[in-house]
Design a protein around this motif. Sequence first.
Motif, PDB file in Angstrom:
ATOM      1  N   ALA A  37       4.458   2.939  -5.170  1.00 50.52           N
ATOM      2  CA  ALA A  37       5.251   1.833  -5.722  1.00 50.52           C
ATOM      3  C   ALA A  37       6.546   1.667  -4.915  1.00 50.52           C
ATOM      4  O   ALA A  37       6.915   0.545  -4.520  1.00 50.52           O
ATOM      5  CB  ALA A  37       5.560   2.103  -7.187  1.00 50.52           C
ATOM      6  N   LEU A  38       7.211   2.795  -4.632  1.00 52.23           N
ATOM      7  CA  LEU A  38       8.459   2.712  -3.855  1.00 52.23           C
ATOM      8  C   LEU A  38       8.193   2.206  -2.438  1.00 52.23           C
ATOM      9  O   LEU A  38       9.018   1.489  -1.860  1.00 52.23           O
ATOM     10  CB  LEU A  38       9.139   4.092  -3.803  1.00 52.23           C
ATOM     11  N   GLY A  39       7.050   2.575  -1.892  1.00 50.02           N
ATOM     12  CA  GLY A  39       6.677   2.136  -0.535  1.00 50.02           C
ATOM     13  C   GLY A  39       6.555   0.615  -0.482  1.00 50.02           C
ATOM     14  O   GLY A  39       7.046  -0.021   0.453  1.00 50.02           O
ATOM     15  N   VAL A  40       5.909   0.033  -1.512  1.00 47.02           N
ATOM     16  CA  VAL A  40       5.761  -1.426  -1.550  1.00 47.02           C
ATOM     17  C   VAL A  40       7.153  -2.063  -1.636  1.00 47.02           C
ATOM     18  O   VAL A  40       7.477  -3.007  -0.902  1.00 47.02           O
ATOM     19  CB  VAL A  40       4.887  -1.861  -2.760  1.00 47.02           C
ATOM     20  N   LEU A  41       8.002  -1.477  -2.514  1.00 43.69           N
ATOM     21  CA  LEU A  41       9.345  -2.046  -2.706  1.00 43.69           C
ATOM     22  C   LEU A  41      10.157  -1.961  -1.403  1.00 43.69           C
ATOM     23  O   LEU A  41      10.728  -2.968  -0.939  1.00 43.69           O
ATOM     24  CB  LEU A  41      10.060  -1.292  -3.842  1.00 43.69           C
ATOM     25  N   ALA A  42      10.178  -0.751  -0.800  1.00 42.83           N
ATOM     26  CA  ALA A  42      10.972  -0.574   0.425  1.00 42.83           C
ATOM     27  C   ALA A  42      10.447  -1.490   1.529  1.00 42.83           C
ATOM     28  O   ALA A  42      11.217  -2.113   2.264  1.00 42.83           O
ATOM     29  CB  ALA A  42      10.922   0.887   0.873  1.00 42.83           C
ATOM     30  N   GLY A  43       9.111  -1.569   1.645  1.00 46.63           N
ATOM     31  CA  GLY A  43       8.501  -2.411   2.679  1.00 46.63           C
ATOM     32  C   GLY A  43       8.883  -3.867   2.480  1.00 46.63           C
ATOM     33  O   GLY A  43       9.223  -4.567   3.438  1.00 46.63           O
ATOM     34  N   TRP A  44       8.853  -4.301   1.231  1.00 44.70           N
ATOM     35  CA  TRP A  44       9.191  -5.708   0.953  1.00 44.70           C
ATOM     36  C   TRP A  44      10.659  -5.983   1.279  1.00 44.70           C
ATOM     37  O   TRP A  44      10.993  -6.995   1.909  1.00 44.70           O
ATOM     38  CB  TRP A  44       8.899  -6.019  -0.523  1.00 44.70           C
ATOM     39  N   LEU A  45      11.564  -5.035   0.889  1.00 46.80           N
ATOM     40  CA  LEU A  45      12.995  -5.231   1.168  1.00 46.80           C
ATOM     41  C   LEU A  45      13.254  -5.319   2.671  1.00 46.80           C
ATOM     42  O   LEU A  45      14.090  -6.094   3.139  1.00 46.80           O
ATOM     43  CB  LEU A  45      13.824  -4.084   0.572  1.00 46.80           C
ATOM     44  N   LEU A  46      12.526  -4.510   3.436  1.00 45.24           N
ATOM     45  CA  LEU A  46      12.755  -4.494   4.888  1.00 45.24           C
ATOM     46  C   LEU A  46      12.039  -5.627   5.625  1.00 45.24           C
ATOM     47  O   LEU A  46      12.390  -5.962   6.751  1.00 45.24           O
ATOM     48  CB  LEU A  46      12.278  -3.160   5.466  1.00 45.24           C
ATOM     49  N   SER A  47      11.024  -6.202   4.989  1.00 46.35           N
ATOM     50  CA  SER A  47      10.232  -7.218   5.698  1.00 46.35           C
ATOM     51  C   SER A  47      11.001  -8.541   5.764  1.00 46.35           C
ATOM     52  O   SER A  47      11.907  -8.785   4.957  1.00 46.35           O
ATOM     53  CB  SER A  47       8.885  -7.428   4.995  1.00 46.35           C
ATOM     54  N   PRO A  48      10.640  -9.411   6.718  1.00 46.54           N
ATOM     55  CA  PRO A  48      11.360 -10.687   6.865  1.00 46.54           C
ATOM     56  C   PRO A  48      11.330 -11.526   5.590  1.00 46.54           C
ATOM     57  O   PRO A  48      12.286 -12.256   5.295  1.00 46.54           O
ATOM     58  CB  PRO A  48      10.596 -11.395   7.981  1.00 46.54           C
ATOM     59  N   GLU A  49      10.277 -11.406   4.782  1.00 46.55           N
ATOM     60  CA  GLU A  49      10.222 -12.219   3.567  1.00 46.55           C
ATOM     61  C   GLU A  49      10.980 -11.594   2.393  1.00 46.55           C
ATOM     62  O   GLU A  49      11.075 -12.184   1.331  1.00 46.55           O
ATOM     63  CB  GLU A  49       8.759 -12.483   3.168  1.00 46.55           C
ATOM     64  N   GLY A  50      11.568 -10.386   2.611  1.00 44.58           N
ATOM     65  CA  GLY A  50      12.330  -9.727   1.540  1.00 44.58           C
ATOM     66  C   GLY A  50      13.783 -10.157   1.599  1.00 44.58           C
ATOM     67  O   GLY A  50      14.112 -11.339   1.464  1.00 44.58           O
ATOM     68  N   LEU A 250       4.214  -8.969   2.082  1.00 41.17           N
ATOM     69  CA  LEU A 250       3.577  -8.780   0.778  1.00 41.17           C
ATOM     70  C   LEU A 250       2.547  -9.872   0.497  1.00 41.17           C
ATOM     71  O   LEU A 250       1.497  -9.623  -0.098  1.00 41.17           O
ATOM     72  CB  LEU A 250       4.660  -8.778  -0.308  1.00 41.17           C
ATOM     73  N   SER A 251       2.848 -11.095   0.988  1.00 42.15           N
ATOM     74  CA  SER A 251       1.935 -12.196   0.650  1.00 42.15           C
ATOM     75  C   SER A 251       0.565 -12.002   1.299  1.00 42.15           C
ATOM     76  O   SER A 251      -0.466 -12.348   0.709  1.00 42.15           O
ATOM     77  CB  SER A 251       2.533 -13.533   1.062  1.00 42.15           C
ATOM     78  N   ALA A 252       0.544 -11.390   2.512  1.00 48.22           N
ATOM     79  CA  ALA A 252      -0.752 -11.133   3.155  1.00 48.22           C
ATOM     80  C   ALA A 252      -1.564 -10.143   2.322  1.00 48.22           C
ATOM     81  O   ALA A 252      -2.783 -10.197   2.278  1.00 48.22           O
ATOM     82  CB  ALA A 252      -0.544 -10.596   4.562  1.00 48.22           C
ATOM     83  N   LEU A 253      -0.823  -9.217   1.651  1.00 50.82           N
ATOM     84  CA  LEU A 253      -1.538  -8.228   0.835  1.00 50.82           C
ATOM     85  C   LEU A 253      -2.044  -8.846  -0.458  1.00 50.82           C
ATOM     86  O   LEU A 253      -3.181  -8.632  -0.861  1.00 50.82           O
ATOM     87  CB  LEU A 253      -0.630  -7.027   0.510  1.00 50.82           C
ATOM     88  N   THR A 254      -1.167  -9.634  -1.120  1.00 46.61           N
ATOM     89  CA  THR A 254      -1.596 -10.198  -2.401  1.00 46.61           C
ATOM     90  C   THR A 254      -2.703 -11.235  -2.194  1.00 46.61           C
ATOM     91  O   THR A 254      -3.526 -11.447  -3.070  1.00 46.61           O
ATOM     92  CB  THR A 254      -0.422 -10.829  -3.165  1.00 46.61           C
ATOM     93  N   SER A 255      -2.716 -11.844  -0.979  1.00 44.48           N
ATOM     94  CA  SER A 255      -3.752 -12.859  -0.748  1.00 44.48           C
ATOM     95  C   SER A 255      -5.140 -12.236  -0.755  1.00 44.48           C
ATOM     96  O   SER A 255      -6.129 -12.907  -1.020  1.00 44.48           O
ATOM     97  CB  SER A 255      -3.512 -13.573   0.576  1.00 44.48           C
ATOM     98  N   VAL A 256      -5.227 -10.933  -0.427  1.00 43.08           N
ATOM     99  CA  VAL A 256      -6.548 -10.301  -0.477  1.00 43.08           C
ATOM    100  C   VAL A 256      -6.724  -9.535  -1.800  1.00 43.08           C
ATOM    101  O   VAL A 256      -7.592  -8.678  -1.918  1.00 43.08           O
ATOM    102  CB  VAL A 256      -6.798  -9.369   0.741  1.00 43.08           C
ATOM    103  N   GLY A 257      -5.855  -9.887  -2.773  1.00 38.78           N
ATOM    104  CA  GLY A 257      -5.897  -9.214  -4.089  1.00 38.78           C
ATOM    105  C   GLY A 257      -7.261  -9.326  -4.760  1.00 38.78           C
ATOM    106  O   GLY A 257      -7.754  -8.361  -5.335  1.00 38.78           O
ATOM    107  N   LEU A 258      -7.884 -10.510  -4.634  1.00 36.96           N
ATOM    108  CA  LEU A 258      -9.162 -10.723  -5.306  1.00 36.96           C
ATOM    109  C   LEU A 258     -10.256  -9.842  -4.674  1.00 36.96           C
ATOM    110  O   LEU A 258     -11.146  -9.338  -5.364  1.00 36.96           O
ATOM    111  CB  LEU A 258      -9.551 -12.209  -5.197  1.00 36.96           C
ATOM    112  N   TYR A 259     -10.124  -9.666  -3.344  1.00 37.43           N
ATOM    113  CA  TYR A 259     -11.061  -8.764  -2.649  1.00 37.43           C
ATOM    114  C   TYR A 259     -10.887  -7.340  -3.190  1.00 37.43           C
ATOM    115  O   TYR A 259     -11.859  -6.642  -3.501  1.00 37.43           O
ATOM    116  CB  TYR A 259     -10.795  -8.833  -1.134  1.00 37.43           C
TER     117      TYR A 259
END
Length: 451
Positions: A37-50, A250-259
Amino acid sequence: MAEKNRKSQSDRAKSLDKSTRSILDQQLWLRILYGMALGVLAGWLLSPEGLGIWEEELAQSIGEWLALPGVIFLGLLKMVIVPLIVCSIILGIAESASMDFLKKIGIRIIPYFILTTACAITIGIVITTIIQPGSAIDQTIAQNALNSSATAGQIPGQTFDNLSIPARIGNVLPSNPMQAQLDNNMLQLVIGSILLGIALITIPPTSGKPFKDLCMSGQVLSMKIVSWAMAIAPIAVFGLIANVVIKMGLSALTSVGLYAVCVLGGLLCMLCLYLFILKVFARISPLEFLKNIREVQLLAFSTSSSAATMPFTIQAAEEKLKLRPDIARFVVPIGATINMDGTALYQGVAAIFLCQVYGIDLSLAETILLILTTVGASIGTPATPGVGLIVLATILSGIGVPVEGLALIIGVDRILDMCRTTVNVTGDITAATLMNKWIKKDDNAPSSKGF
Ligand code: ASP
């Protein structure tokens, strides 16, 4: 002599037990979930879309540093898989089996493994065909992921030779065991270990003892290294996930959420199938069974490796489920390498998902080819983290799907790997429980506990 043997076995049991206990005692799985969970949060904060305050290049290099403990974690596990599997199969056969027993169990277990693997892929294909995650995906996100330079170099190439079926069958004997190890050819290593185990029960015990002792040390040492890897598992998972989110967004990950939902739903169906098999054929209460194997499942989830979990799986089979030691020690190590229902299911889902993304229609014959290739591939898949994805590359090229499609699903692979490994291990222990029921109690069966 017998007294000395028993003492060395119980010393090994203690060392193994200490390593596995220390892994479970610290509620590792919970800390791993926090890490994710923290990895997703930290990754999102550091990513350009965060927060968007970091230069992309800087964020990517921070991501690589964050992933370093993860690279070490996976490296440690991969390093010990071959000795662990080889030693365990040899010991499993040599310590507790007789030729009669091997014949009795062999003719049941191999068809069972093949049948459950085929069921798993079929479940995956059916679910994906019904839910159609590939048609629902946003095409621009899909194109971005497929073209993304961030994932270049992470996509595995084809790893298996394009051999004909007779050539493949002829190839299962490791004419050069060192080469088999270098190539990570698990099937050759498993066959070679089975032959060595059988040879050990046919030679005088005094001649075989030094080699058996060597295998025992190999097993204990491997588990020690696994326990070191596990000490850094939460921080490893944190860094690996953060790095993926920084690189892919994050959006690339959630886009494959259904998969991902298709894979997880399929794995859940497979779990229910095991419980059903146990209830109907072995008259075992599903809840009782789940309670007894809970710790093993958590360990499989945490390590993403059936092989690293294997000594603990054997221990739970013998002590909690009260299975015959000879059956547990034979079925579990072999199952850990050749019975990968979770992996096969995931490969079926991924292949159909990518066909949908690329607009490829599979005919019935191609779907059957997919099932057969995946059954074959899952037998030779090493029980290490992430290899299911690598083997998938071979399966995709077999049915004409561009391997670049893996870029789309690579981001969610870590979590799916943890879940499919849990199902792989549950499948092994289900098989051992069923064999225990099917093979009539043999009066000469050894009752010593080596683990
Ligand atoms: N991690 C899996 C296992 O060890 C294999 C895979 O699907 O990658 O069982």
